[in-house]
Design an enzyme around this catalytic site. Sequence first.
Site, PDB file in Angstrom:
ATOM      1  N   HIS A  99      86.937 103.557  98.181  1.00  7.73           N
ATOM      2  CA  HIS A  99      86.400 102.253  98.587  1.00  7.73           C
ATOM      3  C   HIS A  99      85.408 102.468  99.729  1.00  7.73           C
ATOM      4  O   HIS A  99      85.637 103.302 100.602  1.00  7.73           O
ATOM      5  CB  HIS A  99      87.532 101.320  99.025  1.00  7.73           C
ATOM      6  CG  HIS A  99      87.094  99.900  99.128  1.00  7.73           C
ATOM      7  ND1 HIS A  99      86.329  99.438 100.181  1.00  7.73           N
ATOM      8  CD2 HIS A  99      87.274  98.845  98.292  1.00  7.73           C
ATOM      9  CE1 HIS A  99      86.076  98.152  99.991  1.00  7.73           C
ATOM     10  NE2 HIS A  99      86.627  97.770  98.861  1.00  7.73           N
ATOM     11  N   GLU A 175      81.240  98.617  92.740  1.00  8.30           N
ATOM     12  CA  GLU A 175      81.289  97.652  93.853  1.00  8.30           C
ATOM     13  C   GLU A 175      80.054  97.839  94.721  1.00  8.30           C
ATOM     14  O   GLU A 175      80.052  98.681  95.633  1.00  8.30           O
ATOM     15  CB  GLU A 175      82.506  97.929  94.752  1.00  8.30           C
ATOM     16  CG  GLU A 175      83.804  97.371  94.271  1.00  8.30           C
ATOM     17  CD  GLU A 175      84.722  96.975  95.442  1.00  8.30           C
ATOM     18  OE1 GLU A 175      85.379  95.940  95.302  1.00  8.30           O
ATOM     19  OE2 GLU A 175      84.763  97.664  96.466  1.00  8.30           O
TER      20      GLU A 175
HETATM   21  P1  13P Z   1      85.362  90.648  98.299  1.00  8.25           P
HETATM   22  O1  13P Z   1      85.899  90.146  96.982  1.00  8.25           O
HETATM   23  O2  13P Z   1      85.978  89.988  99.490  1.00  8.25           O
HETATM   24  O3  13P Z   1      83.885  90.665  98.317  1.00  8.25           O
HETATM   25  O4  13P Z   1      85.836  92.193  98.421  1.00  8.25           O
HETATM   26  C1  13P Z   1      85.597  93.039  97.360  1.00  8.25           C
HETATM   27  C2  13P Z   1      86.301  94.308  97.591  1.00  8.25           C
HETATM   28  O5  13P Z   1      85.994  95.043  98.509  1.00  8.25           O
HETATM   29  C3  13P Z   1      87.415  94.632  96.691  1.00  8.25           C
HETATM   30  O6  13P Z   1      87.787  95.960  96.799  1.00  8.25           O
END
Ligand code: 13P
Length: 253
Positions: A99, A175
């Site tokens: 992450h 992401e």
């Molecule tokens: P948000 O949904 O708050 O943007 O966060 C996404 C995230 O980092 C999930 O791992």
Amino acid sequence: MNKRYLFVNNWKMNLSFNETIEFATNNYDRLVELATKTEQKIILCPSTESIYPLAQIFKETPISIGAQTVSRHTHGAFTGQVAPQSLQEIGCTHCIIGHSETKKEFTENDKCIAQKCVHLLDYDITPIICIGETEQENKSEKTLGVLESQLAPLLNALNTKTTVRPYLEPCIAYEPIWSIGTGNTPNIAHLDTIFTWLTEHIGKHAPNISWKLLYGGSINPESISLIKKISKIDGFLVGGAGLDFQKIEKIVK
Ligand code: 13P
């Protein structure tokens, strides 16, 4: 038949131990009913100390419990680390690795993420590997190059590993860093380009593995329907909205 998506709720460090247990017990019936009725896969990822009690609470229900990180080592003198074997023993079935927030806080590079992935698979835990570009990289159209280099050690490590159990289905979660917690989601054309590329790229470099592709970044009840239009997306990594049962329900439904 409705597609069976994965909804991974990454609670980050937003809830304390007591608050996590409170959320789970207060919403137990509704969460189990939601997962059962919709036949969608719901995974809750609390902080490490709350994994065991949550796994006990949701034992023998369709709700799975995941971790937010793991050590890249399996055993030994690594102060402050959590071993993949321990995660398995306390009932953790999934684990987020790579992450962007973990990468920023700790020295977690792409090679180390590949090691973590291999160990998780050895301990029967499904890895959820995050990849994504910064706003700057996005603006200068470097996204595909960034994703390619983030994935290279991982695909290389998994290709030389022949024992990925088919039921584990490792997840790659796209992401974009600029979308996390900002309310900004990529447009459909961008997502289409990324997920088409990802499907082709991992199909070419790790063809023997059955992958799931997730999207994460500002998923909420409003943004989800647009993102679901991308047929190559198998699930979602949800941050802030996953802390509110009503939002989880709307997202899943
Ligand atoms: P948000 O949904 O708050 O943007 O966060 C996404 C995230 O980092 C999930 O791992």
